[in-house]
Design a protein around this motif. Structure first.
Motif, short mmCIF file in Angstrom:
data_model
loop_
_atom_site.label_atom_id
_atom_site.label_comp_id
_atom_site.label_asym_id
_atom_site.label_seq_id
_atom_site.Cartn_x
_atom_site.Cartn_y
_atom_site.Cartn_z
N ASN A 110 0.85 -1.19 0.00
CA ASN A 110 0.00 0.00 0.00
C ASN A 110 0.88 1.24 0.00
N ILE A 111 0.71 2.09 -0.99
CA ILE A 111 1.56 3.27 -1.13
C ILE A 111 0.71 4.52 -1.11
N ASP A 112 1.16 5.50 -0.36
CA ASP A 112 0.54 6.82 -0.35
C ASP A 112 0.85 7.47 -1.70
N ALA A 113 -0.16 7.64 -2.54
CA ALA A 113 0.05 8.15 -3.90
C ALA A 113 0.64 9.55 -3.91
N SER A 114 0.56 10.28 -2.82
CA SER A 114 1.10 11.64 -2.80
C SER A 114 2.63 11.69 -2.81
N VAL A 115 3.30 10.55 -2.61
CA VAL A 115 4.76 10.55 -2.59
C VAL A 115 5.38 10.21 -3.94
N PHE A 116 4.58 10.11 -4.99
CA PHE A 116 5.11 9.70 -6.28
C PHE A 116 6.12 10.67 -6.87
N GLU A 117 6.11 11.92 -6.45
CA GLU A 117 7.11 12.85 -6.97
C GLU A 117 8.50 12.46 -6.50
N TYR A 118 8.60 11.59 -5.52
CA TYR A 118 9.87 11.11 -4.98
C TYR A 118 10.11 9.69 -5.50
N ALA A 119 10.35 9.57 -6.79
CA ALA A 119 10.49 8.26 -7.42
C ALA A 119 11.55 7.41 -6.74
N ASP A 120 12.68 8.02 -6.37
CA ASP A 120 13.75 7.24 -5.74
C ASP A 120 13.32 6.71 -4.38
N TRP A 121 12.50 7.46 -3.65
CA TRP A 121 12.00 6.98 -2.37
C TRP A 121 11.03 5.82 -2.58
N VAL A 122 10.16 5.93 -3.57
CA VAL A 122 9.20 4.85 -3.87
C VAL A 122 9.97 3.57 -4.24
N ILE A 123 11.00 3.70 -5.06
CA ILE A 123 11.81 2.54 -5.44
C ILE A 123 12.42 1.89 -4.20
N ALA A 124 12.99 2.70 -3.32
CA ALA A 124 13.62 2.17 -2.11
C ALA A 124 12.59 1.52 -1.18
N ALA A 125 11.43 2.12 -1.06
CA ALA A 125 10.39 1.56 -0.20
C ALA A 125 9.92 0.21 -0.72
N ILE A 126 9.75 0.10 -2.02
CA ILE A 126 9.37 -1.18 -2.61
C ILE A 126 10.47 -2.21 -2.38
N ALA A 127 11.73 -1.81 -2.54
CA ALA A 127 12.85 -2.73 -2.30
C ALA A 127 12.83 -3.25 -0.86
N HIS A 128 12.57 -2.37 0.07
CA HIS A 128 12.50 -2.77 1.48
C HIS A 128 11.42 -3.82 1.70
N GLU A 129 10.24 -3.59 1.17
CA GLU A 129 9.13 -4.52 1.36
C GLU A 129 9.36 -5.84 0.63
N THR A 153 18.22 -5.46 2.75
CA THR A 153 18.22 -4.60 1.56
C THR A 153 19.65 -4.41 1.03
N VAL A 154 20.58 -4.29 1.94
CA VAL A 154 21.98 -4.16 1.53
C VAL A 154 22.46 -5.48 0.93
N TYR A 155 22.18 -6.57 1.60
CA TYR A 155 22.63 -7.89 1.17
C TYR A 155 22.13 -8.25 -0.23
N PHE A 156 20.88 -7.91 -0.52
CA PHE A 156 20.29 -8.27 -1.82
C PHE A 156 20.62 -7.26 -2.93
N GLY A 157 21.37 -6.22 -2.61
CA GLY A 157 21.80 -5.28 -3.64
C GLY A 157 21.01 -4.00 -3.71
N PHE A 158 20.21 -3.72 -2.67
CA PHE A 158 19.36 -2.53 -2.67
C PHE A 158 19.85 -1.46 -1.68
N GLY A 159 21.07 -1.60 -1.19
CA GLY A 159 21.59 -0.68 -0.18
C GLY A 159 21.69 0.76 -0.63
#
Length: 181
Positions: A110-129, A153-159
């Protein structure tokens, strides 16, 4: 070695034991670039879904069992955490290994659609989950340990993705809620 360093080291050893295929010098390290995520953010819903597919496949998860859902699609009372991405089952049950292994159950991010202007944050959040799901699938990890998920996240290459997200989080929080000072 202090207690925190020892805990981090133990997490890395657990991850190496469970997922030796990721413990290589040639491991893919993702960055929030067009090279790693070669799609437009003009449609952030589609772009987020593409991010999910790229990252899930990278760590061996079936992206068809994971769905992105957006707060703008929910009634207000259904939003548990309005400044984050979080995981739940489509049937609203608490996440368990048995549920993950079921052929019927599917996860929803579930993503707060208001954060889409922060594409890099969305990518990192998805990586975490995605890392959370990978550990849940394995069944040998205490997935309530948030520090373990961060180390994964670091171990799998998302650090690198995660380090950028830490910086962006304060910017997002400040924009949404104002300065806390």
């Amino acid at each position: 070695m202090n207690k925190t360093e020892q805990q981090i080291n133990n997490y890395f050893l657990q991850l190496q034991s469970a997922f030796p295929e990721f413990d290589t010098q040639e491991k893919k390290i993702f960055e929030p670039t067009e090279t790693d995520f070669p799609f437009s953010w003009k449609d952030p819903f589609k772009a987020s879904d593409n991010v999910l597919k790229v990252l899930a496949r990278h760590i061996g998860l079936n992206p068809n069992r994971i769905e992105l859902m957006f707060y703008s699609d929910y009634p207000e009372e259904d939003v548990e955490n309005p400044n984050a991405i979080y995981l739940r089952f489509k049937n609203n049950k608490k996440a368990t290994l048995k549920d993950y292994q079921s052929n019927i159950k599917r996860f929803a991010f579930n993503i707060d659609a208001s954060v889409f202007e922060y594409a890099d944050w969305v990518i990192a959040a998805i990586a975490h989950e995605i890392c959370y799901l990978k550990l849940l699938e394995n069944g040998k990890f205490d997935v309530k340990e948030e520090k373990l998920i961060d180390i994964a996240t670091v171990y799998f290459g998302f650090g690198k993705l995660s380090s950028i997200a830490v910086t962006k989080q304060s910017e997002i929080t400040s924009k949404k809620f104002g300065s806390l000072n």
